[in-house]
Design a protein around this motif. Sequence first.
Motif, PDB file in Angstrom:
ATOM      1  N   ALA A   1     106.442  -8.997 109.313  1.00  0.00           N
ATOM      2  CA  ALA A   1     105.313  -9.565 110.063  1.00  0.00           C
ATOM      3  C   ALA A   1     105.370 -11.086 110.054  1.00  0.00           C
ATOM      4  O   ALA A   1     105.094 -11.737 111.068  1.00  0.00           O
ATOM      5  N   ARG A   2     105.733 -11.670 108.925  1.00  0.00           N
ATOM      6  CA  ARG A   2     105.841 -13.125 108.854  1.00  0.00           C
ATOM      7  C   ARG A   2     106.968 -13.640 109.756  1.00  0.00           C
ATOM      8  O   ARG A   2     106.813 -14.664 110.422  1.00  0.00           O
ATOM      9  N   ILE A   3     108.060 -12.922 109.776  1.00  0.00           N
ATOM     10  CA  ILE A   3     109.177 -13.317 110.646  1.00  0.00           C
ATOM     11  C   ILE A   3     108.757 -13.212 112.105  1.00  0.00           C
ATOM     12  O   ILE A   3     109.071 -14.085 112.926  1.00  0.00           O
ATOM     13  N   LEU A   4     108.035 -12.144 112.454  1.00  0.00           N
ATOM     14  CA  LEU A   4     107.603 -11.961 113.836  1.00  0.00           C
ATOM     15  C   LEU A   4     106.656 -13.081 114.264  1.00  0.00           C
ATOM     16  O   LEU A   4     106.783 -13.617 115.380  1.00  0.00           O
ATOM     17  N   LEU A   5     105.704 -13.450 113.408  1.00  0.00           N
ATOM     18  CA  LEU A   5     104.803 -14.555 113.739  1.00  0.00           C
ATOM     19  C   LEU A   5     105.598 -15.838 113.963  1.00  0.00           C
ATOM     20  O   LEU A   5     105.343 -16.588 114.916  1.00  0.00           O
ATOM     21  N   ASP A   6     106.569 -16.091 113.118  1.00  0.00           N
ATOM     22  CA  ASP A   6     107.404 -17.284 113.276  1.00  0.00           C
ATOM     23  C   ASP A   6     108.142 -17.250 114.605  1.00  0.00           C
ATOM     24  O   ASP A   6     108.284 -18.281 115.278  1.00  0.00           O
ATOM     25  N   ARG A   7     108.576 -16.072 115.024  1.00  0.00           N
ATOM     26  CA  ARG A   7     109.284 -15.950 116.298  1.00  0.00           C
ATOM     27  C   ARG A   7     108.344 -16.189 117.475  1.00  0.00           C
ATOM     28  O   ARG A   7     108.745 -16.793 118.478  1.00  0.00           O
ATOM     29  N   PHE A   8     107.108 -15.711 117.387  1.00  0.00           N
ATOM     30  CA  PHE A   8     106.132 -15.999 118.441  1.00  0.00           C
ATOM     31  C   PHE A   8     105.988 -17.517 118.620  1.00  0.00           C
ATOM     32  O   PHE A   8     106.028 -18.026 119.747  1.00  0.00           O
ATOM     33  N   VAL A   9     105.799 -18.216 117.514  1.00  0.00           N
ATOM     34  CA  VAL A   9     105.613 -19.666 117.585  1.00  0.00           C
ATOM     35  C   VAL A   9     106.875 -20.335 118.103  1.00  0.00           C
ATOM     36  O   VAL A   9     106.819 -21.268 118.915  1.00  0.00           O
ATOM     37  N   ASP A  10     108.032 -19.852 117.671  1.00  0.00           N
ATOM     38  CA  ASP A  10     109.302 -20.437 118.111  1.00  0.00           C
ATOM     39  C   ASP A  10     109.474 -20.294 119.617  1.00  0.00           C
ATOM     40  O   ASP A  10     109.890 -21.240 120.302  1.00  0.00           O
ATOM     41  N   VAL A  11     109.157 -19.123 120.159  1.00  0.00           N
ATOM     42  CA  VAL A  11     109.298 -18.916 121.602  1.00  0.00           C
ATOM     43  C   VAL A  11     108.409 -19.895 122.373  1.00  0.00           C
ATOM     44  O   VAL A  11     108.850 -20.539 123.334  1.00  0.00           O
ATOM     45  N   ALA A  12     107.152 -20.018 121.957  1.00  0.00           N
ATOM     46  CA  ALA A  12     106.224 -20.885 122.687  1.00  0.00           C
ATOM     47  C   ALA A  12     106.619 -22.355 122.587  1.00  0.00           C
ATOM     48  O   ALA A  12     106.578 -23.088 123.585  1.00  0.00           O
ATOM     49  N   THR A  13     107.002 -22.800 121.402  1.00  0.00           N
ATOM     50  CA  THR A  13     107.330 -24.213 121.231  1.00  0.00           C
ATOM     51  C   THR A  13     108.661 -24.568 121.874  1.00  0.00           C
ATOM     52  O   THR A  13     108.806 -25.644 122.470  1.00  0.00           O
ATOM     53  N   MET A  14     109.642 -23.675 121.769  1.00  0.00           N
ATOM     54  CA  MET A  14     110.936 -23.960 122.387  1.00  0.00           C
ATOM     55  C   MET A  14     110.844 -23.933 123.905  1.00  0.00           C
ATOM     56  O   MET A  14     111.592 -24.624 124.603  1.00  0.00           O
ATOM     57  N   ARG A  15     109.933 -23.145 124.416  1.00  0.00           N
ATOM     58  CA  ARG A  15     109.736 -23.132 125.868  1.00  0.00           C
ATOM     59  C   ARG A  15     109.297 -24.516 126.359  1.00  0.00           C
ATOM     60  O   ARG A  15     109.730 -24.969 127.424  1.00  0.00           O
ATOM     61  N   THR A  16     108.466 -25.176 125.578  1.00  0.00           N
ATOM     62  CA  THR A  16     108.052 -26.534 125.931  1.00  0.00           C
ATOM     63  C   THR A  16     109.256 -27.472 125.956  1.00  0.00           C
ATOM     64  O   THR A  16     109.386 -28.326 126.845  1.00  0.00           O
ATOM     65  N   VAL A  17     110.160 -27.322 124.996  1.00  0.00           N
ATOM     66  CA  VAL A  17     111.376 -28.139 124.952  1.00  0.00           C
ATOM     67  C   VAL A  17     112.238 -27.869 126.184  1.00  0.00           C
ATOM     68  O   VAL A  17     112.760 -28.800 126.818  1.00  0.00           O
ATOM     69  N   ILE A  18     112.381 -26.599 126.547  1.00  0.00           N
ATOM     70  CA  ILE A  18     113.190 -26.239 127.720  1.00  0.00           C
ATOM     71  C   ILE A  18     112.588 -26.838 128.984  1.00  0.00           C
ATOM     72  O   ILE A  18     113.294 -27.397 129.827  1.00  0.00           O
ATOM     73  N   SER A  19     111.283 -26.734 129.131  1.00  0.00           N
ATOM     74  CA  SER A  19     110.615 -27.270 130.323  1.00  0.00           C
ATOM     75  C   SER A  19     110.806 -28.775 130.433  1.00  0.00           C
ATOM     76  O   SER A  19     111.033 -29.310 131.526  1.00  0.00           O
ATOM     77  N   ARG A  20     110.720 -29.457 129.310  1.00  0.00           N
ATOM     78  CA  ARG A  20     110.925 -30.915 129.317  1.00  0.00           C
ATOM     79  C   ARG A  20     112.361 -31.251 129.746  1.00  0.00           C
ATOM     80  O   ARG A  20     112.588 -32.178 130.540  1.00  0.00           O
ATOM     81  N   PHE A  21     113.330 -30.498 129.250  1.00  0.00           N
ATOM     82  CA  PHE A  21     114.733 -30.705 129.634  1.00  0.00           C
ATOM     83  C   PHE A  21     114.918 -30.452 131.131  1.00  0.00           C
ATOM     84  O   PHE A  21     115.620 -31.202 131.824  1.00  0.00           O
ATOM     85  N   MET A  22     114.283 -29.396 131.637  1.00  0.00           N
ATOM     86  CA  MET A  22     114.413 -29.069 133.053  1.00  0.00           C
ATOM     87  C   MET A  22     113.893 -30.200 133.933  1.00  0.00           C
ATOM     88  O   MET A  22     114.524 -30.556 134.929  1.00  0.00           O
ATOM     89  N   ARG A  23     112.741 -30.755 133.588  1.00  0.00           N
ATOM     90  CA  ARG A  23     112.187 -31.851 134.387  1.00  0.00           C
ATOM     91  C   ARG A  23     113.123 -33.059 134.373  1.00  0.00           C
ATOM     92  O   ARG A  23     113.355 -33.689 135.415  1.00  0.00           O
TER      93      ARG A  23
END
Length: 587
Positions: free
Chosen positions: A173-195
Amino acid sequence: MNRLNQLISALADRPYHQVQALQGAYDYPGFKLGLIRMQRSPGAHPASIASVTVRRRDSAIPANYLQAGDGKLAVADFLIRRFRQHIDRFALQNRGKEGSGSFDTIELSQKMLARDSVLIDQAAIELRFMISLPAKGPGGGVFDAEQARIMFDRELPAIVDATFFYARYDQPARILLDRFVDVATMRTVISRFMRKHRLVAFIADGARLPRRSGIDDRPAADETVIAFQVPDALRVEIPLPDGRQLSGMGIREGVTCITGGGYHGKSTLMQALLAGVYAHVPDDGREWVVTREDAFFIRAEDGRSIKDVDISPFIGDLPNGLKTDHFSSDNASGSTSQAAAIVEAVETGSRLLLFDEDTCATNFLVRDALIEQVLDPSLEPIRPLYATVRTLWKKQRVSMIFVIGGLGHFLLKADTCLLMAHYRCHDITANVRARLGAIVDDDAPVEGGPPARRLAAGNFDPAYENKRLKKTLAKRIKPLRHAPRQLEYGMDLVNLEAVAQIAEAPQVLALGYCLLALRHKITQSAGRPETIRFWIDRLYDDIAEHGLSVLAPDYPGTLSMPRKHELAAAINRIRSLRIVDPCDGMI
């Protein structure tokens, strides 16, 4: 808790509607229960609304997860799903008459969305859910206190304990929560790179795009699914803050064509791009598929309403003398609906439009040489989209992605050409240019764009008059039962079936309350009428600052955040919509 038990005992075997006396707040060890809205009948839809509130320091969810907005989004999404999971684990559902005696949450898609079901501030975490108190007796008319005590004394504490308290999470469960946060935060990084690099979409190497079915958005379970492989010519490497490199395909701005034979994966790729405007939960397969936020899918929509849209860049004056620079219709054709959809999307800020040949009006897309030999040009008011794509890109910076299987004309206009063959993506741009020659410019480019329309006062009246029962409701806002993509709003039925990027039904309900909030803003404004985009931006600024609570729904905890572009689509499909013309006359 003892006070709640006393009230439940006092209501034992009493008429069911008296459960409304339970509305209030109750202290439990480790959390507070709020019974926010109590329904009078066991089969009521929606059910009663309740909440549990836990102090953040007691929950002990790592503070670093909650420092930024994307981390809060991920934690909130994780918690409502975990609450749902433990309802199934600990609670006996539908124990009473008419399906009563149940806990529930709002519908949850594969997307991480801002919702008003989980609220996180500096002090506490509040989760709102639906509860149907148990009924018994003939017709379910009597309150079942014994089963209610089981729900409140045993089941709810077990659900809350397993949901909120990080110390009680097991390692998965702790690993899964960490993955949820990782997906959301890394998506922000990807979007910034795309722009920064002028990309409209990114698909990571190894993404798993196929879904179980057209009505089941979960990842396909078939072990033969082919993971996405990036064409070398389009590979980009995105540096991540932790030192990792994320490799994937970057689709550049401009005009892109995706072609290939039937059943080779073209539409699957398109569906992934449409869904890429949202973050996805871990193990969805599309966690690292990101499309720019303003992307909007354009399709033919026979029968829809159009109000005062300038479609003259695509369609000239019609044979019956109807002008198209202020075009209205209560029963639009495929071509006029598609022309209007493009204008409406650009008007409200979209700079990436997506098309699938299968859902388009062919006569709006192209006109081939044979029909031109037969049909006198003076008899055809439609200027096909093919004739304007380069102008839309060059003059208005509107990028477009087309899925084409039989209309090769668009390859002549494309900056990037992709081939899907046996579910593998290939960059064939150089081959297409070698065979078809240089990119062809538009023959008769359209200069400029239509003026933005302005909303008249008096729009979005929520009142509903039932003429048969001679009864008037001050407000009717709800999805049509058994048709969750159709919104009953006042006297209007707003059909959103063709709005492809609605992810879950609670977004439709939120659209209704957005319309109501817009009505209040327009009514309170003493200034001159403003554009649709102005009012939407103003509302979303309020939501960004205060959350979805600014919409004041009748049932708190039942809303999911729609994009601005779906709200614009809803506005444009309201048959009672009124627009102010450029000369301040009412249309």
